[in-house]
Design a protein around this motif. Structure first.
Motif, PDB file in Angstrom:
ATOM      1  N   THR A   1      -9.613 -38.174 -11.105  1.00 19.12           N
ATOM      2  CA  THR A   1      -8.337 -38.348 -11.796  1.00 19.12           C
ATOM      3  C   THR A   1      -7.287 -37.352 -11.315  1.00 19.12           C
ATOM      4  N   ARG A   2      -7.715 -36.299 -10.624  1.00 17.26           N
ATOM      5  CA  ARG A   2      -6.782 -35.312 -10.082  1.00 17.26           C
ATOM      6  C   ARG A   2      -7.109 -35.086  -8.605  1.00 17.26           C
ATOM      7  N   LEU A   3      -6.133 -35.352  -7.725  1.00 20.94           N
ATOM      8  CA  LEU A   3      -6.346 -35.244  -6.287  1.00 20.94           C
ATOM      9  C   LEU A   3      -5.196 -34.467  -5.663  1.00 20.94           C
ATOM     10  N   GLU A   4      -5.538 -33.366  -4.982  1.00 19.11           N
ATOM     11  CA  GLU A   4      -4.520 -32.527  -4.355  1.00 19.11           C
ATOM     12  C   GLU A   4      -4.845 -32.366  -2.869  1.00 19.11           C
TER      13      GLU A   4
ATOM     14  N   THR B   1      -4.418 -39.516 -12.419  1.00 12.69           N
ATOM     15  CA  THR B   1      -3.292 -39.115 -13.264  1.00 12.69           C
ATOM     16  C   THR B   1      -2.445 -38.032 -12.598  1.00 12.69           C
ATOM     17  N   THR B   2      -3.044 -37.277 -11.652  1.00 15.62           N
ATOM     18  CA  THR B   2      -2.321 -36.239 -10.915  1.00 15.62           C
ATOM     19  C   THR B   2      -2.580 -36.433  -9.429  1.00 15.62           C
ATOM     20  N   LEU B   3      -1.484 -36.505  -8.641  1.00 16.98           N
ATOM     21  CA  LEU B   3      -1.610 -36.727  -7.206  1.00 16.98           C
ATOM     22  C   LEU B   3      -0.629 -35.837  -6.454  1.00 16.98           C
ATOM     23  N   ASN B   4      -1.155 -35.068  -5.506  1.00 21.28           N
ATOM     24  CA  ASN B   4      -0.332 -34.237  -4.642  1.00 21.28           C
ATOM     25  C   ASN B   4      -0.566 -34.666  -3.191  1.00 21.28           C
ATOM     26  N   LEU B   5       0.420 -35.373  -2.645  1.00 18.93           N
ATOM     27  CA  LEU B   5       0.431 -35.759  -1.231  1.00 18.93           C
ATOM     28  C   LEU B   5       1.750 -35.270  -0.640  1.00 18.93           C
ATOM     29  N   ALA B   6       2.004 -33.996  -0.790  1.00 17.87           N
ATOM     30  CA  ALA B   6       3.311 -33.428  -0.469  1.00 17.87           C
ATOM     31  C   ALA B   6       3.738 -33.669   0.964  1.00 17.87           C
ATOM     32  N   SER B   7       2.799 -33.782   1.907  1.00 20.41           N
ATOM     33  CA  SER B   7       3.140 -33.918   3.326  1.00 20.41           C
ATOM     34  C   SER B   7       2.910 -35.330   3.860  1.00 20.41           C
ATOM     35  N   ALA B   8       2.512 -36.260   3.020  1.00 20.30           N
ATOM     36  CA  ALA B   8       2.177 -37.611   3.474  1.00 20.30           C
ATOM     37  C   ALA B   8       3.429 -38.388   3.884  1.00 20.30           C
ATOM     38  N   ALA B   9       3.243 -39.315   4.816  1.00 22.30           N
ATOM     39  CA  ALA B   9       4.354 -40.140   5.311  1.00 22.30           C
ATOM     40  C   ALA B   9       4.450 -41.416   4.481  1.00 22.30           C
ATOM     41  N   ILE B  10       5.020 -41.295   3.289  1.00 20.70           N
ATOM     42  CA  ILE B  10       5.115 -42.409   2.352  1.00 20.70           C
ATOM     43  C   ILE B  10       6.557 -42.902   2.291  1.00 20.70           C
ATOM     44  N   SER B  11       6.729 -44.209   2.428  1.00 16.38           N
ATOM     45  CA  SER B  11       8.053 -44.815   2.354  1.00 16.38           C
ATOM     46  C   SER B  11       8.156 -45.657   1.085  1.00 16.38           C
ATOM     47  N   ALA B  12       9.288 -46.326   0.935  1.00 14.36           N
ATOM     48  CA  ALA B  12       9.493 -47.167  -0.246  1.00 14.36           C
ATOM     49  C   ALA B  12       8.450 -48.278  -0.314  1.00 14.36           C
ATOM     50  N   ALA B  13       7.986 -48.755   0.844  1.00 14.88           N
ATOM     51  CA  ALA B  13       6.994 -49.831   0.859  1.00 14.88           C
ATOM     52  C   ALA B  13       5.658 -49.388   0.275  1.00 14.88           C
ATOM     53  N   GLY B  14       5.387 -48.085   0.311  1.00 14.95           N
ATOM     54  CA  GLY B  14       4.105 -47.598  -0.181  1.00 14.95           C
ATOM     55  C   GLY B  14       4.081 -47.285  -1.661  1.00 14.95           C
ATOM     56  N   LEU B  15       5.226 -47.009  -2.258  1.00 16.12           N
ATOM     57  CA  LEU B  15       5.245 -46.583  -3.663  1.00 16.12           C
ATOM     58  C   LEU B  15       4.586 -47.594  -4.612  1.00 16.12           C
ATOM     59  N   PRO B  16       4.806 -48.908  -4.463  1.00 14.02           N
ATOM     60  CA  PRO B  16       4.137 -49.848  -5.381  1.00 14.02           C
ATOM     61  C   PRO B  16       2.619 -49.848  -5.279  1.00 14.02           C
ATOM     62  N   LEU B  17       2.079 -49.249  -4.197  1.00 13.43           N
ATOM     63  CA  LEU B  17       0.629 -49.214  -4.014  1.00 13.43           C
ATOM     64  C   LEU B  17      -0.022 -48.033  -4.723  1.00 13.43           C
TER      65      LEU B  17
END
Length: 260
Positions: free
Chosen positions: A151-154, A174-190
């Motif tokens: 439930t918590r991934l950093e 419930t908690t996610l830290n992907l501070a350096s990941a290459a996420i765009s608008a297309a990925g947010l719904p996933l």
């Protein structure tokens, strides 16, 4: 009273905590010297929580595989190898068997040091939280191997994770830290809709216009770049339950925008 007798007479919990500040070599020497202390830690202590914090000078240390494997009741483990500043860590090599030998009952695991990619398939199967604050080379496809119970991934330095990998995340996060990941608008719904706390702090692909694609139940958000050009109207796109945001300097929004 010698130091071994003193340790033997301490409450088990305090004895465990003191040993948490020793490096593996010191622990090994201590346990070889006094078998009674070993038995106390192993049996009477019922060690559940352990933090191993290696000294700054320990740039080359070995993973204490055999020592950790003996504590079958361990539930929480944090291993830190701090560098010379608060934001750096020294490296420690890990072999697949080092992870697979961890007590299977661990539910909270934090490995604060640099290492090669860890095989997620070897992790304890019932993890609730996993923190790898200084391991960058994590392939996105490996997210499918994470225990589904997390439930918590950093993974703040994992820069290889992209949009197509987000559907592989544990579904109950419930908690996610992907501070350096290459996420765009297309990925947010996933992203799992269960996420309450999200850190995408170093993201350079998202804009303020993408706020309406964030997880709907979000409470806290760290996402600096999109806020630099956000307007009052953009704040109206944020999930309705947010109570905490990290905002970069922005001359374009007002108190009215923040109140929306």
């Amino acid at each position: 009273m010698n130091k071994f007798s003193l340790l033997l007479n301490l409450p088990p919990e305090l004895c465990n905590q003191l040993c948490g500040y020793l490096d593996p070599k010191s622990i090994t020497n201590l346990l070889k010297t006094n078998h009674a202390i070993w038995q106390k830690l192993k049996n009477r202590g019922g060690l559940r929580d352990l933090e191993l914090c290696f000294p700054v000078s320990s740039q080359l240390v070995s993973w204490p595989q055999k020592y950790l494997a003996t504590f079958k009741d361990l539930r929480s483990l944090r291993v830190a190898l701090p560098g010379r500043s608060q934001s750096t860590y020294f490296a420690m090599p890990l072999k697949p068997e080092d992870i697979s030998a961890l007590p299977r009952g661990i539910v909270h695991l934090s490995l604060a040091f640099e290492s090669r990619e860890i095989c997620f398939a070897d992790l304890p199967p019932h993890l609730l939280s996993l923190s790898l604050p200084s391991i960058p080379h994590i392939e996105g496809k490996s997210l499918a191997l994470l225990p589904r119970s997390i439930t918590r991934l950093e993974l703040p330095k994992a820069f290889k994770i992209g949009d197509d990998d987000l559907g592989l995340l544990p579904p109950l996060l419930t908690t996610l830290n992907l501070a350096s990941a290459a996420i765009s608008a297309a990925g947010l719904p996933l992203l799992p809709p269960s996420i309450l706390h999200l850190n995408l702090e170093k993201n350079e692909l998202l804009t303020a216009a993408d706020f309406d694609k964030l997880p709907p139940n979000l409470i806290s958000l760290s996402l600096l770049r999109p806020f630099r050009n956000a307007t009052d109207e953009h704040f109206g796109l944020l999930p309705p339950h947010i109570t905490s945001i990290s905002v970069a300097h922005n001359p374009h929004f007002s108190d009215l925008g923040l109140s929306k």
